[in-house]
Enzyme design. Structure first.
Site, PDB file in Angstrom:
ATOM      1  N   GLN A  99       0.837  -1.205   0.000  1.00 47.17           N
ATOM      2  CA  GLN A  99       0.000   0.000   0.000  1.00 47.17           C
ATOM      3  C   GLN A  99       0.873   1.257   0.000  1.00 47.17           C
ATOM      4  OE1 GLN A  99      -2.320   1.401   3.411  1.00 47.17           O
ATOM      5  NE2 GLN A  99      -4.143   1.435   2.114  1.00 47.17           N
ATOM      6  N   TYR A 181      -5.826  10.924   3.903  1.00 46.12           N
ATOM      7  CA  TYR A 181      -4.411  11.166   3.578  1.00 46.12           C
ATOM      8  C   TYR A 181      -4.324  11.952   2.271  1.00 46.12           C
ATOM      9  CZ  TYR A 181      -3.654   8.289   7.617  1.00 46.12           C
ATOM     10  OH  TYR A 181      -3.668   7.833   8.901  1.00 46.12           O
ATOM     11  N   GLY A 318      -9.779  -5.982   8.710  1.00 47.59           N
ATOM     12  CA  GLY A 318      -8.654  -5.346   9.373  1.00 47.59           C
ATOM     13  C   GLY A 318      -8.488  -5.863  10.783  1.00 47.59           C
ATOM     14  N   ARG A 319      -9.297  -5.334  11.710  1.00 44.72           N
ATOM     15  CA  ARG A 319      -9.138  -5.672  13.124  1.00 44.72           C
ATOM     16  C   ARG A 319      -9.198  -7.167  13.427  1.00 44.72           C
ATOM     17  NH1 ARG A 319     -12.753  -0.483  14.356  1.00 44.72           N
ATOM     18  NH2 ARG A 319     -13.475  -1.176  12.304  1.00 44.72           N
TER      19      ARG A 319
HETATM   20  C1  LIG Z   1      -4.420  -0.523  13.977  1.00 45.37           C
HETATM   21  C2  LIG Z   1      -4.980  -0.147  12.626  1.00 45.37           C
HETATM   22  C3  LIG Z   1      -4.094   0.238  11.627  1.00 45.37           C
HETATM   23  C4  LIG Z   1      -4.584   0.582  10.367  1.00 45.37           C
HETATM   24  N1  LIG Z   1      -3.699   0.921   9.367  1.00 45.37           N
HETATM   25  C5  LIG Z   1      -4.161   1.173   8.129  1.00 45.37           C
HETATM   26  C6  LIG Z   1      -3.254   1.404   7.054  1.00 45.37           C
HETATM   27  O1  LIG Z   1      -2.033   1.358   7.206  1.00 45.37           O
HETATM   28  N2  LIG Z   1      -3.789   1.660   5.835  1.00 45.37           N
HETATM   29  C7  LIG Z   1      -5.159   1.686   5.617  1.00 45.37           C
HETATM   30  O2  LIG Z   1      -5.593   1.908   4.484  1.00 45.37           O
HETATM   31  N3  LIG Z   1      -6.013   1.466   6.609  1.00 45.37           N
HETATM   32  C8  LIG Z   1      -5.547   1.177   7.841  1.00 45.37           C
HETATM   33  N4  LIG Z   1      -6.437   0.864   8.836  1.00 45.37           N
HETATM   34  C9  LIG Z   1      -7.858   0.704   8.491  1.00 45.37           C
HETATM   35  C10 LIG Z   1      -8.132  -0.750   8.103  1.00 45.37           C
HETATM   36  O3  LIG Z   1      -7.441  -1.127   6.921  1.00 45.37           O
HETATM   37  C11 LIG Z   1      -9.614  -0.979   7.852  1.00 45.37           C
HETATM   38  O4  LIG Z   1     -10.033  -0.130   6.808  1.00 45.37           O
HETATM   39  C12 LIG Z   1     -10.443  -0.705   9.097  1.00 45.37           C
HETATM   40  O5  LIG Z   1      -9.851  -1.307  10.246  1.00 45.37           O
HETATM   41  C13 LIG Z   1     -11.880  -1.220   8.942  1.00 45.37           C
HETATM   42  O6  LIG Z   1     -11.889  -2.625   8.731  1.00 45.37           O
HETATM   43  P1  LIG Z   1     -12.249  -3.650   9.945  1.00 45.37           P
HETATM   44  O7  LIG Z   1     -13.563  -3.202  10.505  1.00 45.37           O
HETATM   45  O8  LIG Z   1     -12.320  -5.012   9.300  1.00 45.37           O
HETATM   46  O9  LIG Z   1     -11.156  -3.528  10.950  1.00 45.37           O
HETATM   47  C14 LIG Z   1      -5.968   0.545  10.106  1.00 45.37           C
HETATM   48  C15 LIG Z   1      -6.852   0.160  11.127  1.00 45.37           C
HETATM   49  C16 LIG Z   1      -6.376  -0.190  12.368  1.00 45.37           C
HETATM   50  C17 LIG Z   1      -7.341  -0.638  13.421  1.00 45.37           C
END
Ligand SMILES: Cc1cc2nc3c(=O)[nH]c(=O)nc-3n(C[C@H](O)[C@H](O)[C@H](O)COP(=O)(O)O)c2cc1C
Length: 343
Positions: A99, A181, A318-319
């Site tokens: 990414q 961003y 993600g989480r």
């Molecule tokens: C600790 C953490 C770090 C994240 N880092 C990024 C990242 O580097 N790039 C990005 O696009 N999104 C990042 N996100 C967002 C996740 O990619 C994702 O969009 C978000 O957690 C929602 O998905 P989920 O509900 O399955 O967690 C991050 C989220 C968390 C919780």
């Protein structure tokens, strides 16, 4: 339980063993030189039960830095460091995309004293939040608006980053246009008040992304380039009244690019701007013919439903991947035990 989530997917020519994608997750383990290391390789290897891994956000330049110890892809040493991550993930038969990230105004001069103030389309600071800098927690600074003449060099940073990503062996790259961003700041009317060719009309606000896609597709074929957008999000003080018009236009433009996929953070669990009805995957499906990836707050049931009703081809998590210390999120999915309380 019957599952489409764990069925194979042909992602515009890239075979995936299942439709569970690991979303980008910044983990801040790359040290001050921002060079990926063995710990990161182990972490990604443990999660390679996913059909596709999207790396954590990786800065394309020193100017783009806005997070402590996040990795970079602007030196040959960083490209070399990434090789062990790619090797570890490929060893499990899983593809991985890098990414590409520029934080824009979501940064602070403490991260790059020689560069000075963070840059952005317009001199508008993030309100109501603070940032963890190498010198402690600080208020956001008002960014410096980029001169038109500076933009080609940033576009070229993305091209060079893609060159390094290819050297490191990544199967593709994802252009991070989400979560407030730099690229998102150009796309959205709330943060882009420019008077030049990069501001004002939808076409002008989209131009920066278009040029970046032109640059990275000079390195990777377009079907190895993904894009992530967050039309509903308020992270980093985002949310524009014309969000629906903006992001439908963006998706329409992206449709002609024949990308690997469009990832839409459609769920609201990462923050919602509350400026109207949330945008849904089906709205994007209507204007985008390529592979569509849903994200945010999905559990097994909602992910299966999004695929079954044709709204998404795959879902990124993600989480749930953070807590899955000893991997195999898909083993839990197979047993039908990924619920909301897990994330
Ligand atoms: C600790 C953490 C770090 C994240 N880092 C990024 C990242 O580097 N790039 C990005 O696009 N999104 C990042 N996100 C967002 C996740 O990619 C994702 O969009 C978000 O957690 C929602 O998905 P989920 O509900 O399955 O967690 C991050 C989220 C968390 C919780």
């Amino acid at each position: 339980m019957s599952t489409q989530l764990l069925s194979e997917l042909n992602l515009n020519g890239l075979p995936l063993k299942n439709r569970v994608v690991m979303a980008s997750l910044t983990r801040s383990r790359a040290g001050i030189d921002r060079i990926p290391n063995a710990l990161m390789a182990q972490y990604y290897r443990q999660r390679a039960s996913a059909g596709l891994i999207l790396s954590e956000a990786t800065v394309v330049s020193v100017q783009g830095i806005g997070w402590q110890q996040s990795p970079g892809i602007y030196t040959s040493e960083q490209a070399e460091g990434w090789k062990q991550v790619v090797h570890a993930v490929h060893g499990q038969g899983t593809p991985i995309f890098l990414q590409l990230w520029h934080c824009g105004r979501a940064s602070h001069s403490d991260f790059h004293p020689k560069v000075g103030l963070p840059v952005a389309p317009s001199a508008i600071a993030i309100a109501g939040d603070s940032i963890h800098t190498p010198k402690g927690k600080k208020d956001y600074e008002t960014p410096r608006a980029l001169d038109t003449a500076e933009i080609p060099a940033i576009v070229d940073d993305y091209r060079q980053a893609a060159v390094y990503a290819k050297e490191a062996g990544f199967d593709g790259v994802e252009v991070h246009c989400a979560n407030g961003y730099l690229i998102d700041q150009f796309l959205q009317s709330k943060t882009n008040k420019r008077q030049d060719n990069y501001g004002g009309s939808l076409e002008n606000r989209y131009r920066f992304l278009d040029e970046i896609l032109g640059a990275v597709t000079s390195v990777y074929p377009s079907d190895r380039v993904g894009v992530k957008i967050s039309p509903n999000g308020n992270f980093n003080d985002m949310g524009s009244t014309d969000y629906r018009e903006t992001f439908l236009y963006v998706a329409q433009q992206l449709n002609s690019k024949k990308l690997a996929y469009l990832q839409v953070v459609d769920g609201l669990e990462f923050g919602f701007h509350d400026l109207g009805e949330p945008m849904t995957l089906s709205e994007f499906r209507a204007v985008f013919d390529g592979p569509l990836m849903g994200n945010c707050g999905y559990n097994q049931e909602t992910a299966e439903a999004a695929i079954a009703n044709g709204d998404a081809d795959c879902i990124s998590f993600g989480r749930p991947f953070i807590i899955d210390i000893l991997p195999a999120l898909n083993q839990r999915l197979q047993r039908g035990i990924l619920t909301d309380s897990d994330s």
